[in-house]
Write an enzyme that holds these catalytic residues in place. Structure first.
Site, PDB file in Angstrom:
ATOM      1  N   ASP A 180       0.869  -1.171   0.000  1.00 44.78           N
ATOM      2  CA  ASP A 180       0.000   0.000   0.000  1.00 44.78           C
ATOM      3  C   ASP A 180       0.909   1.225   0.000  1.00 44.78           C
ATOM      4  O   ASP A 180       1.500   1.568   1.019  1.00 44.78           O
ATOM      5  CB  ASP A 180      -0.903  -0.031   1.239  1.00 44.78           C
ATOM      6  CG  ASP A 180      -1.774   1.227   1.364  1.00 44.78           C
ATOM      7  OD1 ASP A 180      -1.705   2.094   0.467  1.00 44.78           O
ATOM      8  OD2 ASP A 180      -2.505   1.329   2.365  1.00 44.78           O
TER       9      ASP A 180
ATOM     10  N   LYS B 241       2.791  11.355  -3.272  1.00 44.39           N
ATOM     11  CA  LYS B 241       1.775  10.712  -4.107  1.00 44.39           C
ATOM     12  C   LYS B 241       0.898  11.747  -4.817  1.00 44.39           C
ATOM     13  O   LYS B 241       0.375  11.507  -5.897  1.00 44.39           O
ATOM     14  CB  LYS B 241       0.917   9.810  -3.227  1.00 44.39           C
ATOM     15  CG  LYS B 241      -0.016   8.871  -3.957  1.00 44.39           C
ATOM     16  CD  LYS B 241      -0.628   7.912  -2.951  1.00 44.39           C
ATOM     17  CE  LYS B 241      -1.639   6.974  -3.580  1.00 44.39           C
ATOM     18  NZ  LYS B 241      -2.185   6.044  -2.560  1.00 44.39           N
TER      19      LYS B 241
ATOM     20  N   GLU C 134      -7.283   0.487  -4.568  1.00 49.69           N
ATOM     21  CA  GLU C 134      -7.293   0.418  -3.111  1.00 49.69           C
ATOM     22  C   GLU C 134      -8.628  -0.046  -2.519  1.00 49.69           C
ATOM     23  O   GLU C 134      -8.642  -0.957  -1.681  1.00 49.69           O
ATOM     24  CB  GLU C 134      -6.845   1.761  -2.518  1.00 49.69           C
ATOM     25  CG  GLU C 134      -5.337   1.949  -2.659  1.00 49.69           C
ATOM     26  CD  GLU C 134      -4.871   3.400  -2.577  1.00 49.69           C
ATOM     27  OE1 GLU C 134      -5.677   4.262  -2.186  1.00 49.69           O
ATOM     28  OE2 GLU C 134      -3.711   3.658  -2.926  1.00 49.69           O
TER      29      GLU C 134
ATOM     30  N   ASP D 271     -13.235   5.140   0.986  1.00 52.16           N
ATOM     31  CA  ASP D 271     -11.800   5.148   1.260  1.00 52.16           C
ATOM     32  C   ASP D 271     -11.265   6.583   1.219  1.00 52.16           C
ATOM     33  O   ASP D 271     -11.030   7.131   0.145  1.00 52.16           O
ATOM     34  CB  ASP D 271     -11.100   4.264   0.207  1.00 52.16           C
ATOM     35  CG  ASP D 271      -9.584   4.205   0.392  1.00 52.16           C
ATOM     36  OD1 ASP D 271      -9.055   4.883   1.301  1.00 52.16           O
ATOM     37  OD2 ASP D 271      -8.929   3.487  -0.381  1.00 52.16           O
TER      38      ASP D 271
END
Lengths: 176, 621
Positions: free
Chosen positions: B25, B87, B184, B206
């Site tokens: 992850d 990210k 994800e 999420d």
């Protein structure tokens, strides 16, 4: 099994408009379970490439057969007819009138930001689509009247687009 | 003591080799690596027993790179060289960032993707991410005691093609073999679904550090089917920190801040947010480099007020995802909460109200994605028995299309189409005698090309001159199981073929990656060679194993004696190369064995398709 087999044969189903959705889904899952790239993540390049081609084909076939509109158009395509080509744009006058009324109603509801009216219209169009679907089933499966079937598919396409527009309008109203 | 291995009856007599595979992850705030051992997925800890690696990388002038906690402690002292939340910059140009001034970095506007200026030179977000991945890879190899066959790396479902490609490039740069890019929320659904033997329609909400995804899935025994997904790839817990930060600045009437003080107050803002998860108020104190003192009290009520529109920004995509799935909120059986930011009571409350049920929080929202990725990696590496595995059907999050006349978008593949998928569309020439055509590939839902993300531009040349409208050019879009796109164009009208295949422009070419690998100080040349040899051996061994298994299963039924002999010879040759030291020779042997088994693979695929349908028939009867 021929990679280029028609979509119905791929799933071992009769080439008919009337179809058992559960049976289609079971066959789809069975096939995808065998050919999906996740089954070949540790395999050689040749198998990986084949698996992607097969999984793509199986997805395409499933999506086409799942929806009555695309299933109808596909059956006509197997008869050598391109229902959405520009040659066929004329609707019968009665449908044209009805079409204009619906368009106007959607436009008004959109302007007035009336989600209730949009919901009602969407339901009405869906009911009408259901009726067209059963008409199409007998035109294709019982009477093999492909010209009439093509006209019905084009009507269904119009309905589908209008239902989508209603969805967009609702989204627009909700987000602002 | 090593135990002797005995294979299962009816199975291969070769000892079952567990192939080491991990799930990673790669998060905005924290990253994790997990693996399945003895059938159970576990997050792999460092020596001190810590499972999270803060996604923070600090670059020193001497080339030293610090990753994780040691970099995180220094982020306020050395903000320019300490990269957090990288990210957010993956696959993004400077123009995409909006107001770059809110980040304490010196950005360099590089083609395709922004770069960050550090003491160790300009760093692409791909390189920064690769530095995080290397730490995770090392941790995994040390903890599992061997080389990895591959990794599943998770990406936000709402990542576009450029962001996915950048992630894949980072993995390559870190020396990881990617088994699959996995969305994800889908990873979370796997972990949750298998843990709870769940069936029915589930929503996964999420909210991570910098990204928001919502996916609607149908779970049935052995199948995870994504019905729709939506989100915002630039919305996350970080934005809540930013709101608190702005509130602090406003309340304390602070003058423009330097990078250090900005970083310090952002950290205090995050701490206050976290404290409000358990308490009704949080005290915020900080001494700035200017000598100014910040001392404030933030209440839950105030926090909810200043972040209310961020919360509602997550509900709009949720509504869209439900609509695309053709479902109403009350048809959802359960809502799985993922991502550290879902610990905020205001989020849990809003989501609960929206779906009319208490969200599910029984799995650690920080770990559930990595655990699901590890489970999927285990399946992809082929470690599970046939009846004990599952199939995942995912979708593309955003529509893919082409620019047509007038700057309008023509959608070729609509969003939420199950992958892999290929769609073709035909176009024609606009002018008499036109011999070339240019294509502009875009991604997004908007009608105007200028409102969508530009993925690639390419030209098809060599179209024979014809009158306008006579040429037929077929453009094919193919999206693979990683959600990555390639596009090709072909002239059909005259039977003359001119074809071109492009990959979207944000990805790095193999040469560029090779160049970066060469530049990396981390490996001396010898190490590089050893690594290349090692990688080829892993590749070669897995092909030998796969081919042997295929021969054993279907060799007699599908191949003639000569064909079998030819493949056996190919295996023997590859094994000989593997035993030697020349990595290029191994690569060539792998390629030639791949070629030699092409027909066999096709026959096997046909046979398994037939078998699947026969099985279907039997069940019906």
């Amino acid at each position: 099994m021929d990679f280029h087999a028609n979509h119905f044969r791929l799933f071992d189903l009769p080439t008919l408009f009337r179809l058992d959705a559960g049976e289609l889904e079971t066959a789809y899952r069975k096939l995808q379970n065998e050919v999906h790239p996740d089954r070949f993540a540790a395999a050689g390049e040749a198998e990986k490439r084949l698996s992607m081609q097969w999984a793509t084909k199986v997805n395409e076939a499933f999506q086409t057969l799942k929806k009555p509109l695309t299933r109808g158009a596909y059956l006509l395509q197997l008869q050598g007819m391109d229902v959405f080509s520009e040659k066929h744009t004329a609707f019968p006058p009665a449908f044209l009138m009805q079409q204009m009324e619906w368009r106007e109603a959607v436009g008004d509801a959109r302007q007035a930001r009336n989600t209730g009216a949009l919901d009602r219209l969407s339901r009405e169009l869906r009911d009408e689509t259901k009726r067209l679907e059963s008409e199409l089933a007998s035109q294709l499966d019982d009477m093999q009247d492909y010209e009439a079937a093509a006209a019905t598919v084009r009507k269904m396409k119009f309905m589908h687009k209008l239902i989508e527009e209603i969805g967009d309008a609702q989204e627009e109203i909700e987000t602002v | 003591m090593a135990l002797l291995q005995i294979s299962e009856p009816g199975m291969s007599t070769a000892p079952h080799q567990h192939r080491l595979a991990v799930g990673i992850d790669l998060g905005t705030t924290n990253s994790l690596v997990a693996s399945v051992r003895s059938g159970i997925a576990r997050v792999l800890d460092d020596i001190q027993g810590r499972s999270l690696v803060p996604s923070v990388v600090r670059y020193h002038a001497d080339g030293k790179v610090e990753v994780g906690f040691e970099a995180q402690i220094r982020q306020s002292d050395d903000p320019h060289n300490t990269i957090v939340s990288v990210k957010r910059f993956m696959g993004r140009s400077l123009a995409d960032l909006g107001d770059p001034g809110r980040f304490p970095y010196k950005f360099v506007d590089a083609p395709g993707m922004v770069q960050l200026q550090t003491a160790a030179g300009n760093k692409s977000p791909v390189e920064v991410s690769a530095d995080i991945l290397k730490v995770l890879r090392d941790r995994a190899e040390r903890s599992l005691g061997g080389d990895l066959v591959g990794a599943v790396i998770t990406v936000p479902a709402y990542f576009d093609d450029a962001q996915r490609q950048a992630t894949k490039d980072a993995a390559k740069l870190a020396g990881l073999n990617i088994l699959r890019l996995l969305n994800e929320p889908t990873a979370a659904a796997i972990a949750y679904g298998l843990d709870n033997a769940a069936e029915g329609v589930y929503a996964v909400y999420d909210l991570g550090g910098g990204t928001f995804d919502v996916s609607i899935l149908k779970l049935t025994r052995g199948l995870f089917e994504v019905l729709s997904t939506n989100g915002d790839s630039a919305l996350g817990g970080d934005d809540f920190d930013q709101r608190v930060f702005c509130w602090i600045v406003e309340q304390s009437r602070l003058t423009p801040l330097n990078a250090k003080d900005t970083r310090l107050l952002l950290t205090r803002a995050r701490e206050a947010k976290e404290q409000l998860t358990e308490h009704d108020e949080a005290r915020i104190t900080a001494l700035l480099s200017t000598g100014e003192l910040v001392d404030l009290n933030l209440t839950t009520a105030k926090f909810n007020e200043i972040t209310a529109n961020l919360v509602s920004k997550t509900l709009a995509p949720t509504r869209k995802a439900l609509r695309d799935a053709g479902l109403a909120a009350d048809e959802v059986k359960g809502v799985v909460m993922v991502g550290g930011a879902t610990r905020m009571p205001c989020i849990r409350h809003a989501v609960g109200e929206f779906f009319g049920q208490t969200p599910l929080t029984n799995l650690d929202p920080d770990k559930v994605v990595a655990l699901g990725a590890a489970m999927q990696a285990d399946v992809l590496a082929g470690n599970r028995k046939q009846d004990d595995d599952w199939l995942l059907l995912d979708v593309i999050p955003l529509s893919l299309g082409l620019e047509t006349m007038g700057g309008l978008t023509e959608k070729v593949i609509p969003r939420n189409t199950t992958i892999p998928v290929a769609r073709a569309q035909e176009f024609t020439t606009f002018k008499d005698g036109q011999t070339a055509m240019s294509f502009h590939v875009v991604q997004g839902e908007r009608e105007l090309v200028s409102d969508c993300r530009s993925l690639a531009k390419f030209e098809l040349r060599g179209i024979p001159p014809m009158v306008a409208g006579a040429a037929r050019i077929r453009v094919t879009f193919q999206v693979d199981a990683d959600g990555l796109l390639s596009v090709s164009a072909r002239e059909l009208g005259t039977g003359i073929e001119a074809a071109i295949t492009v990959k979207p422009s944000y990805g790095l070419s193999d040469d560029e990656i090779a160049g970066m690998l060469n530049d990396a100080n981390a490996f001396a040349e010898e190490d590089m060679k050893a690594r290349a040899l090692n990688e080829q051996r892993v590749d070669g061994n897995s092909l030998v194993q796969a081919t042997r298994a295929a021969l054993e299963q279907d060799g007699e039924a599908l191949l003639s004696l000569e064909e079998r002999a030819a493949i056996r010879a190919g295996i023997a040759d590859l094994e000989q190369r593997i035993a030697a030291e020349d990595h290029l020779a191994i690569k060539r042997a792998v390629e030639s064995l791949n070629e030699a088994t092409g027909d066999f693979a096709a026959r096997r695929m046909d046979a398994s398709v037939k078998k699947a349908l026969r099985g279907h028939k039997l069940n019906e009867l």
